[in-house]
Design a protein around this motif. Structure first.
Motif, mmCIF file in Angstrom:
data_model
loop_
_atom_site.group_PDB
_atom_site.id
_atom_site.type_symbol
_atom_site.label_atom_id
_atom_site.label_comp_id
_atom_site.label_asym_id
_atom_site.label_seq_id
_atom_site.Cartn_x
_atom_site.Cartn_y
_atom_site.Cartn_z
ATOM 1 N N ALA A 49 34.662 60.856 36.531
ATOM 2 C CA ALA A 49 35.820 61.816 37.085
ATOM 3 C C ALA A 49 36.810 62.098 36.205
ATOM 4 C CB ALA A 49 36.388 61.376 37.992
ATOM 5 N N HIS A 50 37.408 63.402 35.932
ATOM 6 C CA HIS A 50 37.632 64.262 35.394
ATOM 7 C C HIS A 50 38.786 64.167 35.788
ATOM 8 C CE1 HIS A 50 34.815 66.688 34.041
ATOM 9 N NE2 HIS A 50 33.950 67.400 34.968
ATOM 10 N N GLU A 51 39.466 63.095 36.957
ATOM 11 C CA GLU A 51 40.760 62.789 36.553
ATOM 12 C C GLU A 51 40.529 61.670 36.866
ATOM 13 O OE1 GLU A 51 43.972 64.974 36.899
ATOM 14 O OE2 GLU A 51 42.478 67.161 36.424
ATOM 15 N N LEU A 68 33.664 55.633 41.519
ATOM 16 C CA LEU A 68 33.123 56.440 41.011
ATOM 17 C C LEU A 68 32.774 54.931 39.379
ATOM 18 C CD1 LEU A 68 32.745 60.289 40.485
ATOM 19 C CD2 LEU A 68 30.993 58.866 41.228
ATOM 20 N N GLY A 69 34.191 54.892 39.804
ATOM 21 C CA GLY A 69 34.674 54.118 38.737
ATOM 22 C C GLY A 69 33.155 54.568 36.912
ATOM 23 N N ASP A 70 33.351 53.929 36.589
ATOM 24 C CA ASP A 70 32.140 53.765 35.234
ATOM 25 C C ASP A 70 30.890 54.481 34.932
ATOM 26 O OD1 ASP A 70 31.533 51.922 35.029
ATOM 27 O OD2 ASP A 70 32.691 50.342 33.318
ATOM 28 N N GLY A 71 30.308 53.843 36.446
ATOM 29 C CA GLY A 71 28.967 54.630 36.671
ATOM 30 C C GLY A 71 28.305 52.960 37.053
ATOM 31 N N HIS A 73 42.335 42.732 43.584
ATOM 32 C CA HIS A 73 41.702 43.087 44.644
ATOM 33 C C HIS A 73 42.821 43.081 46.236
ATOM 34 C CE1 HIS A 73 39.103 40.117 47.748
ATOM 35 N NE2 HIS A 73 38.339 40.405 47.565
ATOM 36 N N ARG A 74 42.323 43.119 47.296
ATOM 37 C CA ARG A 74 42.976 43.258 48.841
ATOM 38 C C ARG A 74 44.473 41.906 48.978
ATOM 39 N NH1 ARG A 74 37.841 43.721 51.102
ATOM 40 N NH2 ARG A 74 37.297 42.603 51.972
ATOM 41 N N MET A 75 43.865 41.385 48.607
ATOM 42 C CA MET A 75 43.626 39.704 48.729
ATOM 43 C C MET A 75 44.776 39.320 47.394
ATOM 44 S SD MET A 75 40.683 37.608 50.778
ATOM 45 C CE MET A 75 40.924 36.055 50.889
ATOM 46 N N GLN A 76 45.603 38.970 48.111
ATOM 47 C CA GLN A 76 47.272 38.029 47.097
ATOM 48 C C GLN A 76 46.214 37.285 46.336
ATOM 49 O OE1 GLN A 76 50.174 39.841 45.453
ATOM 50 N NE2 GLN A 76 49.829 38.441 44.117
ATOM 51 N N SER A 77 45.450 36.345 46.480
ATOM 52 C CA SER A 77 45.284 35.321 46.027
ATOM 53 C C SER A 77 43.643 35.906 44.711
ATOM 54 C CB SER A 77 44.425 34.229 46.429
ATOM 55 O OG SER A 77 43.295 34.775 47.310
ATOM 56 N N ARG A 78 43.285 36.413 44.795
ATOM 57 C CA ARG A 78 42.193 37.346 44.328
ATOM 58 C C ARG A 78 42.898 38.194 43.220
ATOM 59 N NH1 ARG A 78 37.162 37.573 46.072
ATOM 60 N NH2 ARG A 78 36.789 38.189 43.708
ATOM 61 N N ARG A 79 43.566 38.723 43.195
ATOM 62 C CA ARG A 79 44.148 39.367 42.099
ATOM 63 C C ARG A 79 44.310 38.970 41.341
ATOM 64 N NH1 ARG A 79 49.274 42.651 46.620
ATOM 65 N NH2 ARG A 79 47.650 42.353 47.996
ATOM 66 N N LEU A 80 44.509 40.062 39.868
ATOM 67 C CA LEU A 80 44.296 39.222 38.530
ATOM 68 C C LEU A 80 45.635 40.160 38.123
ATOM 69 C CD1 LEU A 80 40.498 39.596 37.478
ATOM 70 C CD2 LEU A 80 41.873 37.729 38.059
ATOM 71 N N ALA A 81 46.800 39.241 37.193
ATOM 72 C CA ALA A 81 48.374 39.801 37.347
ATOM 73 C C ALA A 81 47.753 40.129 35.231
ATOM 74 C CB ALA A 81 49.248 38.843 37.223
ATOM 75 N N PHE A 82 47.271 41.024 35.711
ATOM 76 C CA PHE A 82 47.427 42.063 33.617
ATOM 77 C C PHE A 82 48.597 42.039 33.391
ATOM 78 C CE2 PHE A 82 42.943 42.128 34.893
ATOM 79 C CZ PHE A 82 42.393 41.753 33.878
ATOM 80 N N THR A 83 48.686 41.654 31.627
ATOM 81 C CA THR A 83 49.902 42.062 30.563
ATOM 82 C C THR A 83 50.453 43.742 31.128
ATOM 83 O OG1 THR A 83 49.820 39.628 29.581
ATOM 84 C CG2 THR A 83 51.390 41.942 28.934
ATOM 85 N N ASP A 84 48.975 44.370 31.247
ATOM 86 C CA ASP A 84 48.869 45.608 30.816
ATOM 87 C C ASP A 84 47.549 46.517 30.749
ATOM 88 O OD1 ASP A 84 49.870 48.661 31.099
ATOM 89 O OD2 ASP A 84 50.277 48.550 28.525
ATOM 90 N N THR A 85 47.401 47.522 31.571
ATOM 91 C CA THR A 85 45.694 47.573 32.147
ATOM 92 C C THR A 85 45.863 49.556 31.634
ATOM 93 O OG1 THR A 85 46.598 48.248 34.162
ATOM 94 C CG2 THR A 85 45.677 46.247 34.026
ATOM 95 N N ALA A 86 44.627 49.489 31.498
ATOM 96 C CA ALA A 86 44.353 51.204 31.633
ATOM 97 C C ALA A 86 43.858 52.275 32.069
ATOM 98 C CB ALA A 86 44.316 51.738 30.102
ATOM 99 N N LEU A 87 43.785 52.962 32.674
ATOM 100 C CA LEU A 87 42.195 53.423 32.894
ATOM 101 C C LEU A 87 41.730 55.109 32.801
ATOM 102 C CD1 LEU A 87 40.895 53.958 35.286
ATOM 103 C CD2 LEU A 87 42.601 54.828 36.767
ATOM 104 N N LEU A 88 40.967 55.148 32.466
ATOM 105 C CA LEU A 88 40.786 56.556 31.121
ATOM 106 C C LEU A 88 39.192 57.367 31.646
ATOM 107 C CD1 LEU A 88 40.252 55.169 27.669
ATOM 108 C CD2 LEU A 88 42.054 55.586 28.724
ATOM 109 N N PRO A 89 39.506 58.587 31.693
ATOM 110 C CA PRO A 89 38.588 59.366 32.630
ATOM 111 C C PRO A 89 37.447 59.828 31.706
ATOM 112 C CG PRO A 89 40.618 60.596 31.994
ATOM 113 C CD PRO A 89 40.995 59.636 31.448
ATOM 114 N N ASP A 90 36.256 60.562 32.351
ATOM 115 C CA ASP A 90 35.265 61.056 31.097
ATOM 116 C C ASP A 90 35.186 60.091 30.988
ATOM 117 O OD1 ASP A 90 35.628 63.565 32.340
ATOM 118 O OD2 ASP A 90 37.942 64.387 31.293
#
Length: 359
Positions: free
Chosen positions: A294-296, A305-308, A319-336
């Motif tokens: 997506a553009h945004e 859509l994600g990356d296809g 994840h909606r469940m706390q036990s399944r979530r991953l605690a990344f130090t940092d993340t990035a989400l890029l469009p297009d």
């Protein structure tokens, strides 16, 4: 292994696939023989076409017949570029790699680390490719991530592995292999490669190389599973990387163990068919990049859509469940940005540079 040896190894599959594999090989032959700028085709003509028709007519002898048919490709394969031959082998391993491995087929890709910049010095960064790919595809489309890593003072090592094997088996073998790499370590995985990295960390002796692991970075990795396993359409997108690999889409309905493991992100022995509940490693800086076509980046459509291939939430471990979530130090989400472009996009490279500078 030469391109001819790679393809002749496919004759070992003929006992199981009979005439279906003959169709596959003929389609590959037709693509290799096709003149530039002419329409694609799945059948050959003339004497070559007669060879394939004969093979189909004698299914009991299809193994030997296919080997003979593959021999007719020799003059063409000698003109085929090595990177195209590697792409064909990598794609075939992604689709049928578990079968190739179990039957000792010469087309099965052995695991190994390959220097991507021979003269590079510094701490090792191990680059792990995704499904149906190989280590040379970090350098394509005018981009060269290994060269950038070398310029930043790192030694890029490309992992080659059979992506059709169960993820836990590749993780187990990688865990042993990384003991041979000295000094501080960084693992950088694209797609399935990130899952193989996490599997290796979980299966390794904590006092060994994991104690030297400084950074884990994943690009478009389906940490919470991916819809890829549920259909063949996305797999065909991967095979489209090479015209010589496109005929392998005929086998997309036969999913390897590696593809099946992607559905739930099954990373450990005994977890086949279910998600592995596996936290990120302690004491390691962990980063994740997700993309959306997506553009945004805001809003539900972008995340769906994600990356296809991989949804945003899966790539970021949300994840909606706390036990399944991953605690990344940092993340990035890029469009297009699509799934395969995560390996070559300049914005991803900028993020990597910033994160690696922190260590």
């Amino acid at each position: 292994m030469s391109p001819l040896q790679r393809l002749r190894g496919a004759s070992r599959l003929a006992i199981d696939a009979t005439t279906g594999l003959t169709d596959l090989v003929e389609a590959m032959h037709a693509e290799i023989a096709r003149l530039p700028f002419t329409p694609a085709r799945e059948r050959t003509g003339g004497l070559t076409g007669q060879v394939y028709r004969s093979v189909r007519g004698v299914t009991r002898l299809v193994g030997a017949g296919l080997d003979g048919a593959l021999a007719t490709l020799a003059p063409l394969l000698q003109q085929t570029q090595a990177d195209q031959a590697n792409a064909v082998q990598a794609a075939l391993n992604g689709v049928l790699g578990d079968h190739l491995d179990a039957t000792g087929n010469p087309l099965a890709m052995p695991m190994g680390l390959h220097p991507l910049v021979p003269d590079a010095k510094g701490p090792a960064v191990v680059l792990l490719h995704g499904l149906c790919m190989h280590e040379g595809q970090w350098q394509r489309d005018g981009a060269d991530l290994p060269a950038a890593l070398a310029a930043w003072g790192y030694q890029p090592l490309g992992l080659r592995y059979n992506s059709g094997r169960p993820i836990w088996r590749n993780g187990q073998e990688l865990a042993a292999l990384l003991d041979t790499v000295p000094g501080p370590l960084t693992l950088l995985g694209h797609s399935m490669g990130g899952l193989v990295a996490r599997s290796a960390i979980a299966q390794a002796d904590p006092s060994g190389w994991p104690s030297r692991l400084r950074t884990l970075i994943t690009l478009g990795t389906p940490h919470l599973g991916a819809p890829l396993e549920r259909g063949g359409q996305q797999l065909q997108q991967l095979l489209a990387l090479s015209a010589y690999a496109r005929p392998l889409a005929l086998l997309a309905g036969r999913r390897s163990a590696g593809i099946r493991d992607l559905r739930h992100a099954s990373l450990l022995p005994g977890d086949e068919g279910r998600a592995s509940v596996l936290p990120l490693p302690d004491g390691v800086a962990c980063f994740a990049v997700a993309a959306t076509t997506a553009h945004e980046t805001s809003g539900s459509p972008a995340r769906w859509l994600g990356d296809g291939l991989v949804p945003v939430a899966s790539a970021l471990g949300q994840h909606r469940m706390q036990s399944r979530r991953l605690a990344f130090t940092d993340t990035a989400l890029l469009p297009d940005l699509g799934h395969l472009a995560l390996q070559t996009d300049a914005r991803v490279q900028q993020r990597l540079h910033a994160w690696l500078a922190l260590r």
